[in-house]
Design a protein around this motif. Sequence first.
Motif, PDB file in Angstrom:
ATOM      1  N   SER A  67      61.365 125.826  27.648  1.00 52.62           N
ATOM      2  CA  SER A  67      60.082 125.709  28.345  1.00 52.62           C
ATOM      3  C   SER A  67      59.218 124.618  27.733  1.00 52.62           C
ATOM      4  O   SER A  67      58.578 123.830  28.451  1.00 52.62           O
ATOM      5  N   ARG A  68      59.197 124.582  26.415  1.00 51.77           N
ATOM      6  CA  ARG A  68      58.400 123.565  25.721  1.00 51.77           C
ATOM      7  C   ARG A  68      58.898 122.157  26.060  1.00 51.77           C
ATOM      8  O   ARG A  68      58.091 121.233  26.291  1.00 51.77           O
ATOM      9  N   LEU A  70      60.643 121.193  28.774  1.00 44.29           N
ATOM     10  CA  LEU A  70      60.327 120.916  30.173  1.00 44.29           C
ATOM     11  C   LEU A  70      58.864 120.528  30.333  1.00 44.29           C
ATOM     12  O   LEU A  70      58.529 119.544  31.004  1.00 44.29           O
ATOM     13  N   GLN A  71      57.990 121.295  29.705  1.00 47.00           N
ATOM     14  CA  GLN A  71      56.556 121.022  29.798  1.00 47.00           C
ATOM     15  C   GLN A  71      56.216 119.652  29.226  1.00 47.00           C
ATOM     16  O   GLN A  71      55.401 118.904  29.801  1.00 47.00           O
ATOM     17  N   ARG A  72      56.852 119.296  28.107  1.00 47.08           N
ATOM     18  CA  ARG A  72      56.567 118.016  27.469  1.00 47.08           C
ATOM     19  C   ARG A  72      56.942 116.851  28.384  1.00 47.08           C
ATOM     20  O   ARG A  72      56.154 115.917  28.575  1.00 47.08           O
ATOM     21  N   ALA A  74      57.387 116.946  31.661  1.00 45.55           N
ATOM     22  CA  ALA A  74      56.542 116.979  32.851  1.00 45.55           C
ATOM     23  C   ALA A  74      55.187 116.332  32.578  1.00 45.55           C
ATOM     24  O   ALA A  74      54.669 115.561  33.403  1.00 45.55           O
ATOM     25  N   THR A  75      54.617 116.624  31.419  1.00 43.27           N
ATOM     26  CA  THR A  75      53.317 116.051  31.059  1.00 43.27           C
ATOM     27  C   THR A  75      53.408 114.544  30.867  1.00 43.27           C
ATOM     28  O   THR A  75      52.598 113.783  31.412  1.00 43.27           O
ATOM     29  N   ARG A 122      59.676 131.584  34.167  1.00 43.98           N
ATOM     30  CA  ARG A 122      59.006 130.931  33.040  1.00 43.98           C
ATOM     31  C   ARG A 122      59.447 129.474  32.922  1.00 43.98           C
ATOM     32  O   ARG A 122      58.625 128.578  32.697  1.00 43.98           O
ATOM     33  N   ASP A 125      57.922 127.484  35.838  1.00 43.90           N
ATOM     34  CA  ASP A 125      56.497 127.224  35.615  1.00 43.90           C
ATOM     35  C   ASP A 125      56.304 126.081  34.620  1.00 43.90           C
ATOM     36  O   ASP A 125      55.438 125.216  34.820  1.00 43.90           O
ATOM     37  N   ALA A 126      57.112 126.064  33.564  1.00 44.31           N
ATOM     38  CA  ALA A 126      57.000 125.005  32.563  1.00 44.31           C
ATOM     39  C   ALA A 126      57.334 123.644  33.157  1.00 44.31           C
ATOM     40  O   ALA A 126      56.760 122.624  32.756  1.00 44.31           O
ATOM     41  N   ALA A 127      58.243 123.630  34.130  1.00 43.97           N
ATOM     42  CA  ALA A 127      58.667 122.379  34.761  1.00 43.97           C
ATOM     43  C   ALA A 127      57.679 121.882  35.809  1.00 43.97           C
ATOM     44  O   ALA A 127      57.874 120.810  36.390  1.00 43.97           O
ATOM     45  N   GLU A 128      56.622 122.633  36.057  1.00 46.75           N
ATOM     46  CA  GLU A 128      55.519 122.225  36.932  1.00 46.75           C
ATOM     47  C   GLU A 128      55.989 121.821  38.329  1.00 46.75           C
ATOM     48  O   GLU A 128      55.542 120.813  38.890  1.00 46.75           O
TER      49      GLU A 128
END
Length: 316
Positions: A67-68, A70-72, A74-75, A122, A125-128
Amino acid sequence: MIVNRMESSETPAAGYVDLQVNGYGGVDFNGDDLSAESLHLACERLAADGVAQILATIITADVHSMSRRLQRIATLRGQDELAAKIIAGFHIEGPFINEQPGYVGAHPRDAVRPAETTSMQRLLDAAEGLTRIVTLAPERDPGFHVTRMLAEQNICVSGGHCDPSLDQLDAAIDAGLAMFTHLGNGCPLSMHRHDNIIQRVLSRSSKLWIGLIADGVHVPWPALGNYIRSAGIERCFIVTDAISAAGLGPGRYQLGQREVVVDHDGATWAADRSHLVGSSGTMPQVAVNLQRHLGLPHDAVMRLTAATPQRILAAC
């Protein structure tokens, strides 16, 4: 007969489309220290190699780490015009795969788990909203709840690192399974010579997109040609499964927490040489290989490396 029109690795006008890229040009998408500068550099190198779009691929780890990561990405993608152009979304490969030796491949066995909707959500969601493909093992998805959940969200569900029976495979297709990830890999070197996952998938290729790695290492050229002929070229597409070593040559590289050794033939080995870990290949190399080793004409190569993967992206 070998056709020689692409010996110079002619780039398609619209660019290659690679649906499985773990890293590129020294940059590891699964690393926890990925920076904006590194992501931009990877995208510059992809563009220089004629790649129009990719799916950044995040592989099995604990759900928090995945998740971390993916989020990174995506951001960072949202802050970089080139990255937003090149990275069409995510391919999440795992952690819901088969944990048995051979089938688990290079994925860390201790992080593999049965599919369940809470963890899947989850990750999504992290992948936005950027998830386009999820690779899982149908036999590890009880009741095919995750498969149905993803299909209902128009996310392409792909089988991979798996060993479902034919009945399980058929049931997964009925639930929404639409693809198979790197056929011929993510399975043991020794299997039943007739009743095995490769034969089962080929028997259902009219209902599945079939992904293949065309570096001559993951699948020998005669076998790759047989797979394409059996499935039909209209159902197949090529990925590099590239890691950070892509385009750089022999040496030691990283894929997440794993060290990868690239030999002088371009093969990407785990540090103990027990199994392959991704690929060091690039799409221009793939295009030349398909022409040189399989004798495919230009239009067939472009279908496998650009038109069909683009069609898949448009549908998911």
